[in-house]
Design a protein around this motif. Structure first.
Motif, PDB file in Angstrom:
ATOM      1  N   PHE A   1       4.316  -3.612   3.434  1.00 27.33           N
ATOM      2  CA  PHE A   1       4.794  -4.991   3.626  1.00 27.33           C
ATOM      3  C   PHE A   1       4.086  -5.650   4.804  1.00 27.33           C
ATOM      4  O   PHE A   1       3.672  -6.819   4.715  1.00 27.33           O
ATOM      5  CB  PHE A   1       6.306  -4.977   3.856  1.00 27.33           C
ATOM      6  N   TYR A   2       3.943  -4.901   5.896  1.00 24.99           N
ATOM      7  CA  TYR A   2       3.285  -5.477   7.074  1.00 24.99           C
ATOM      8  C   TYR A   2       1.843  -5.861   6.761  1.00 24.99           C
ATOM      9  O   TYR A   2       1.373  -6.925   7.170  1.00 24.99           O
ATOM     10  CB  TYR A   2       3.323  -4.495   8.233  1.00 24.99           C
TER      11      TYR A   2
ATOM     12  N   CYS B   1       3.527  -6.510  -3.743  1.00 27.57           N
ATOM     13  CA  CYS B   1       3.734  -5.113  -3.340  1.00 27.57           C
ATOM     14  C   CYS B   1       4.367  -4.291  -4.463  1.00 27.57           C
ATOM     15  O   CYS B   1       4.758  -3.127  -4.253  1.00 27.57           O
ATOM     16  CB  CYS B   1       4.640  -5.046  -2.107  1.00 27.57           C
ATOM     17  N   GLY B   2       4.512  -4.893  -5.644  1.00 27.42           N
ATOM     18  CA  GLY B   2       5.039  -4.175  -6.795  1.00 27.42           C
ATOM     19  C   GLY B   2       6.542  -4.170  -6.911  1.00 27.42           C
ATOM     20  O   GLY B   2       7.110  -3.366  -7.667  1.00 27.42           O
ATOM     21  N   ILE B   3       7.215  -5.078  -6.207  1.00 29.19           N
ATOM     22  CA  ILE B   3       8.676  -5.149  -6.220  1.00 29.19           C
ATOM     23  C   ILE B   3       9.118  -6.515  -6.737  1.00 29.19           C
ATOM     24  O   ILE B   3       8.581  -7.544  -6.328  1.00 29.19           O
ATOM     25  CB  ILE B   3       9.254  -4.927  -4.807  1.00 29.19           C
TER      26      ILE B   3
ATOM     27  N   ILE C   1      10.612  -2.164   0.266  1.00 30.21           N
ATOM     28  CA  ILE C   1       9.161  -1.998   0.325  1.00 30.21           C
ATOM     29  C   ILE C   1       8.822  -1.117   1.522  1.00 30.21           C
ATOM     30  O   ILE C   1       9.422  -1.257   2.598  1.00 30.21           O
ATOM     31  CB  ILE C   1       8.450  -3.361   0.460  1.00 30.21           C
ATOM     32  N   GLU C   2       7.862  -0.229   1.361  1.00 30.32           N
ATOM     33  CA  GLU C   2       7.423   0.621   2.460  1.00 30.32           C
ATOM     34  C   GLU C   2       6.914  -0.273   3.591  1.00 30.32           C
ATOM     35  O   GLU C   2       6.132  -1.188   3.354  1.00 30.32           O
ATOM     36  CB  GLU C   2       6.322   1.561   1.965  1.00 30.32           C
TER      37      GLU C   2
ATOM     38  N   ALA D   1       6.897 -13.869  -3.429  1.00 27.20           N
ATOM     39  CA  ALA D   1       5.490 -13.665  -3.773  1.00 27.20           C
ATOM     40  C   ALA D   1       4.934 -12.403  -3.122  1.00 27.20           C
ATOM     41  O   ALA D   1       4.207 -11.629  -3.760  1.00 27.20           O
ATOM     42  CB  ALA D   1       4.672 -14.883  -3.352  1.00 27.20           C
ATOM     43  N   ILE D   2       5.279 -12.179  -1.867  1.00 27.44           N
ATOM     44  CA  ILE D   2       4.788 -10.986  -1.164  1.00 27.44           C
ATOM     45  C   ILE D   2       5.392  -9.730  -1.779  1.00 27.44           C
ATOM     46  O   ILE D   2       4.693  -8.720  -1.969  1.00 27.44           O
ATOM     47  CB  ILE D   2       5.113 -11.067   0.335  1.00 27.44           C
TER      48      ILE D   2
END
Length: 229
Positions: A39-40, A69-71, A34-35, A64-65
């Motif tokens: 993510f942050y 983020c699309g991953i 994730i970029e 879940a996070i």
């Protein structure tokens, strides 16, 4: 006064260590693919939910996070991310100078020791292996209790587990999360750790307290003089 209840981050931990949080998040983001900025932002925005257990344990939280983020990480990637995330969290919670020795001395003086921390799953999962665990009689974590400071139930819980009334407890913290106002309303005697020797760390406090306790110490070992007096 029969007990001392401590905040954790910025009180028992090195206040400067909070600067490690972004690099730690970036390392986890790298494992998940994730970029880092994305993510942050997701992790920071989810803080109020994460500290009351809304996402579950660290693995469930990162899953879940990541999905937000699309991953969709594989089980192996998720496992590696959890290990990386825990390693980063360990850097953030390094003890401040004199903290462990101070708490040990407080115990030797006959005080019961408690902890009241707004925290996510990482601290709860790692707690038994930390150097703090042998020194704290009763830790209370927001993640486990499903509520955060300054909720009065948290102060009542830690006092009850310590076996002392709130009026017999000092509450020691750096002033985030309106913790001192919560302690005062609960009947505890609050102490502000000013952290004046750590310029810039006030920016890391979330929901800073408008109530400034009359009892203040600049460094944790200074607390010993206050307790003895």
């Amino acid at each position: 006064m029969r007990a001392v209840v401590f905040d954790f981050f910025g009180t028992l931990t090195d206040p400067v260590a909070e600067k490690e949080r972004r690099p730690a998040f970036d390392a986890t983001a790298g494992v998940l693919g994730i970029e880092p900025d994305v993510f942050y932002t997701a992790m920071s925005g989810s803080f109020p939910q994460r500290i009351v257990g809304a996402y579950g344990d660290t693995a469930a939280t990162l899953l879940a996070i990541a999905r937000s983020c699309g991953i969709s990480p594989t089980a192996a990637t998720l496992g590696a991310a959890v290990r990386t995330h825990h390693a980063g969290a360990e850097r953030v919670r390094r003890p401040r100078d004199g903290a462990l020795a101070t708490v040990d001395t407080i115990k030797r003086l006959g005080f019961r020791t408690g902890l009241l921390s707004d925290c996510s799953s990482e601290l709860c999962e790692a707690w038994p292996g930390t150097p703090y665990a042998p020194l704290i009689d009763e830790p209370v974590f927001s993640w486990r209790e499903r509520r955060r400071k300054p909720d009065p139930a948290l102060y009542a819980t830690v006092a009850a587990r310590l076996g002392v009334p709130p009026a017999s407890c000092w509450y020691v913290g750096d002033g985030g999360s309106r913790e001192h106002e919560g302690a005062r309303l609960a009947g505890m005697r609050p102490v502000l750790v000013t952290n004046v020797s750590y310029p810039g760390v006030a920016a890391f406090r979330t929901d800073p307290d408008s109530f400034i306790p009359p009892h203040r110490v600049d460094e944790l070992p200074d607390l010993l003089r206050l307790l003895r007096d």
